[in-house]
Design a protein around this motif. Sequence first.
Motif, PDB file in Angstrom:
ATOM      1  N   ASP A   4       2.768  -2.153   9.350  1.00 32.02           N
ATOM      2  CA  ASP A   4       3.773  -1.145   9.018  1.00 32.02           C
ATOM      3  C   ASP A   4       5.139  -1.801   9.032  1.00 32.02           C
ATOM      4  OD1 ASP A   4       2.589   1.418   8.581  1.00 32.02           O
ATOM      5  OD2 ASP A   4       1.857   1.272  10.642  1.00 32.02           O
ATOM      6  N   LEU A  46      -0.367  -4.771   2.981  1.00 35.23           N
ATOM      7  CA  LEU A  46      -1.552  -5.543   3.307  1.00 35.23           C
ATOM      8  C   LEU A  46      -1.196  -7.015   3.206  1.00 35.23           C
ATOM      9  CD1 LEU A  46      -4.662  -5.804   3.708  1.00 35.23           C
ATOM     10  CD2 LEU A  46      -4.846  -5.737   1.220  1.00 35.23           C
ATOM     11  N   ILE A  67      -3.299  -4.977   7.932  1.00 31.41           N
ATOM     12  CA  ILE A  67      -2.326  -4.028   7.397  1.00 31.41           C
ATOM     13  C   ILE A  67      -1.195  -3.885   8.396  1.00 31.41           C
ATOM     14  CG2 ILE A  67      -1.930  -1.629   6.759  1.00 31.41           C
ATOM     15  CD1 ILE A  67      -4.800  -1.495   5.820  1.00 31.41           C
ATOM     16  N   ARG A 127       3.491   0.642   4.216  1.00 29.47           N
ATOM     17  CA  ARG A 127       2.392  -0.201   4.673  1.00 29.47           C
ATOM     18  C   ARG A 127       2.140  -1.343   3.712  1.00 29.47           C
ATOM     19  NH1 ARG A 127      -1.285   3.948   5.508  1.00 29.47           N
ATOM     20  NH2 ARG A 127       0.393   5.097   6.514  1.00 29.47           N
ATOM     21  N   LYS A 175     -11.645  -2.351  10.470  1.00 27.82           N
ATOM     22  CA  LYS A 175     -11.373  -2.169  11.904  1.00 27.82           C
ATOM     23  C   LYS A 175     -11.667  -0.745  12.329  1.00 27.82           C
ATOM     24  CE  LYS A 175     -10.205  -5.610  14.270  1.00 27.82           C
ATOM     25  NZ  LYS A 175      -9.566  -6.615  13.432  1.00 27.82           N
ATOM     26  N   LEU A 181       0.871  -1.171   0.000  1.00 30.22           N
ATOM     27  CA  LEU A 181       0.000   0.000   0.000  1.00 30.22           C
ATOM     28  C   LEU A 181       0.909   1.222   0.000  1.00 30.22           C
ATOM     29  CD1 LEU A 181      -2.660  -1.125   2.626  1.00 30.22           C
ATOM     30  CD2 LEU A 181      -2.819  -1.189   0.142  1.00 30.22           C
ATOM     31  N   VAL A 221      -3.419   5.789  12.825  1.00 26.91           N
ATOM     32  CA  VAL A 221      -3.226   5.794  11.373  1.00 26.91           C
ATOM     33  C   VAL A 221      -2.777   4.415  10.898  1.00 26.91           C
ATOM     34  CG1 VAL A 221      -1.915   6.796   9.492  1.00 26.91           C
ATOM     35  CG2 VAL A 221      -2.663   8.228  11.412  1.00 26.91           C
ATOM     36  N   GLY A 222      -3.333   3.974   9.789  1.00 27.28           N
ATOM     37  CA  GLY A 222      -2.837   2.749   9.182  1.00 27.28           C
ATOM     38  C   GLY A 222      -3.509   1.486   9.661  1.00 27.28           C
ATOM     39  N   THR A 223      -4.624   1.617  10.349  1.00 33.50           N
ATOM     40  CA  THR A 223      -5.388   0.427  10.665  1.00 33.50           C
ATOM     41  C   THR A 223      -6.242   0.125   9.434  1.00 33.50           C
ATOM     42  OG1 THR A 223      -5.689   1.573  12.749  1.00 33.50           O
ATOM     43  CG2 THR A 223      -6.715  -0.585  12.548  1.00 33.50           C
ATOM     44  N   ASP A 224      -6.646  -1.113   9.282  1.00 31.31           N
ATOM     45  CA  ASP A 224      -7.391  -1.358   8.057  1.00 31.31           C
ATOM     46  C   ASP A 224      -8.799  -0.797   8.197  1.00 31.31           C
ATOM     47  OD1 ASP A 224      -9.416  -3.990   7.739  1.00 31.31           O
ATOM     48  OD2 ASP A 224      -8.246  -3.902   9.593  1.00 31.31           O
ATOM     49  N   PRO A 225      -9.402  -0.435   7.076  1.00 26.78           N
ATOM     50  CA  PRO A 225     -10.647   0.330   7.084  1.00 26.78           C
ATOM     51  C   PRO A 225     -11.754  -0.325   7.911  1.00 26.78           C
ATOM     52  CG  PRO A 225      -9.820   0.053   4.841  1.00 26.78           C
ATOM     53  CD  PRO A 225      -8.942  -0.758   5.724  1.00 26.78           C
ATOM     54  N   ASN A 266      -7.106 -10.755   6.925  1.00 26.74           N
ATOM     55  CA  ASN A 266      -6.164  -9.789   6.391  1.00 26.74           C
ATOM     56  C   ASN A 266      -5.839  -8.725   7.404  1.00 26.74           C
ATOM     57  OD1 ASN A 266      -7.814  -7.167   5.775  1.00 26.74           O
ATOM     58  ND2 ASN A 266      -9.088  -8.934   5.234  1.00 26.74           N
ATOM     59  N   GLY A 270      -7.408  -0.719   0.364  1.00 23.85           N
ATOM     60  CA  GLY A 270      -6.972  -1.733   1.319  1.00 23.85           C
ATOM     61  C   GLY A 270      -8.068  -2.649   1.807  1.00 23.85           C
TER      62      GLY A 270
END
Lengths: 347, 347
Positions: free
Chosen positions: A166, A150, A164, A148, B106, A144, B100-104, A162, B158
């Motif tokens: 870092d 996925l 995400i 980041r 969640k 991503l 920031v950067g958690t999957d949508p 799934n 994502g």
Amino acid sequence: MPDLLRRAEFLLKILVERYIAEGQPLGSRTLAKQSGLDLSPATIRNAMADLEDMGLVKSPHTSAGRVPTQLGYRVFIDSLLTVQPLNAETIRQVEGEFVVGTDPQKLVETTSLLLSEVTKLASLVVVPRREEQLVFRQLDFVGLSGCRILVILVTEDGQVQNRIIDTERGYSPAELVHAANYFNDKYGGVAISEVKHILLADMQRTTEEMQRMMELALEMTRKMFVEPTDEGDDLLVSGESNLMDFPELGDIQKLRKLFDAFTAKRDLVHLLDRSMRAGGVKIFIGRESGYEALKDCSVVVAPYMVDGQVVGTLGVIGPTRMPYEHIIPFVDVTAKLLGGALSSIGR
Amino acid sequence: MPDLLRRAEFLLKILVERYIAEGQPLGSRTLAKQSGLDLSPATIRNAMADLEDMGLVKSPHTSAGRVPTQLGYRVFIDSLLTVQPLNAETIRQVEGEFVVGTDPQKLVETTSLLLSEVTKLASLVVVPRREEQLVFRQLDFVGLSGCRILVILVTEDGQVQNRIIDTERGYSPAELVHAANYFNDKYGGVAISEVKHILLADMQRTTEEMQRMMELALEMTRKMFVEPTDEGDDLLVSGESNLMDFPELGDIQKLRKLFDAFTAKRDLVHLLDRSMRAGGVKIFIGRESGYEALKDCSVVVAPYMVDGQVVGTLGVIGPTRMPYEHIIPFVDVTAKLLGGALSSIGR
DNA sequence: ATTTGGCACTCGATCACCTAGAGTGCTAAT
DNA sequence: ATTAGCACTCTAGGTGATCGAGTGCCAAAT
């Protein structure tokens, strides 16, 4: 005099059945009529007094009839209940719901809805995220923005998770593909729990050449496997609002406690887990469950199996006064059908 | 006499505020005291009679005080309400939730919980599955048993969707990889809605050589894109049980209707969709929502945006008598924060 | 022209009281 | 062992009285 005992038992049976059907305390007069025995109310009264001494029934107050106690329900279920065979049409209809080859998540959701709709109670289905039993199939990395990535994890039974993550630095698409291939070749078919160990071991004796891949692998494992994956995510509840129709739960406070238990989930999962060992249907009556919020409820659960292995539990929860003779066989076949549908997905 | 009108307005404001705080009808005596104006109860009574004529307040019965009507609330919110700035500490705490950067998925779930926990109401978050706006990123095929294939679809933002499909014949792993690569090269970065069209077009003029791949592709599209993907799956509700604490919803029947609405979801989604166009917070009071089940409730919603585009709506639902001065700004910033957190995921 | 005090009135809530009915336990008779 | 009879208890439901909060309106005060 086993004869007397037998009669008392019989009366208990009638009493519980009538009470479940009507929801009102039974007096000696009505019970005398309902029983079909040719006995006067007075005789029935004596017998009822005996039952009360044994702790099987009680009266809410002096001039009401008798209602079953928790123990009374227990005895009724354990030795007096005559379960009704399921309506053939119902069976067919239910079987239709389990279309082979749906993905497991959907299947479990459908089951939950089905349970609550048919029984008019609240339903519970536990899908234990038993890592130990999950077998690794495939991993995919999708880059991503920035650092980041996925990560998509597929297990043998067709479940997809799934996440995400870092990473320390960015990776090129080629690197990601390379890493994924490496993973898949090396770990395909291995139990997830094993993967963790192997990975950690490999990491020790990694050659310089594999350094970069392992760097990524390390991050994977940590983030994907080690960090807790939201326990409690594995309980499905449906039809809670069905419970509002029962007068015995009419007290908003009680209801509130119950609903909070549904959202907390933790206790419920634990309760259902306890029945995993049991071969078939298991029933918790009132306080037997051990949870205050469930003190006026019964829980009817059954484990379901995939390939001979118990993988989860399902059931319903409702007021103690529920039609066990229908609920029990229904929970039973639902567990079997869900197990069957799930089995046909695997390899 | 704008002076009198102003006073009436002021009294309405006090009345609504007090009623929201206390939950009990206000009489002229108390209102006279609370208002701070140096007027006798009798005068207040006259003013209240005027307000009643205007349809802004009413009394439940002759000898109770007055309560706001739906229209009264409307006027109050539109022109009298003084919103409270959010507690600075609350803001910081809330911001902390949006890592920031958690999957949508969640992120949206967290938001829903956050909303209901802070407001002590039920929360709603809509995640419209607007295919039109989703951009295709990657597709993966994983062969399962027999002719079953697990398809994993990843979009630019994502999100991961997966689905098991039945194919006409079995495919070898190599074929699957090949097909996936073909797909990804050809359609990467194209809007999902476009993919459908292009695929269909390509299918017309396909060469013999691509026949087999297209055969698979055809099945993909049909099953993955065309078949409906469970509408209604896109509304998250939390904290329903919070509503049981409000005495005005103490009637089990009303509550039941409300809870059923939560599970039905359809109407709610529709309601929230209506506010998508609105720039900021929108409020539906009682029957304004148009749904019978919500007649004693208010709904406070706000759309949230990703990259300047409205993509969804969130809000809370509770009794008409809710502390709007806190709820409104809170829903507002939550929408902004969620939008922000979601924006930072995309490329 | 507004504001106010006064007053009759209405209505809900609470309480005491009563009654009817259901059901019990006990005793004595069968 | 069963039963009829009877005194007793308790709840549900109804009635009536009282209290207090609040209103509406009128006439007096400002």
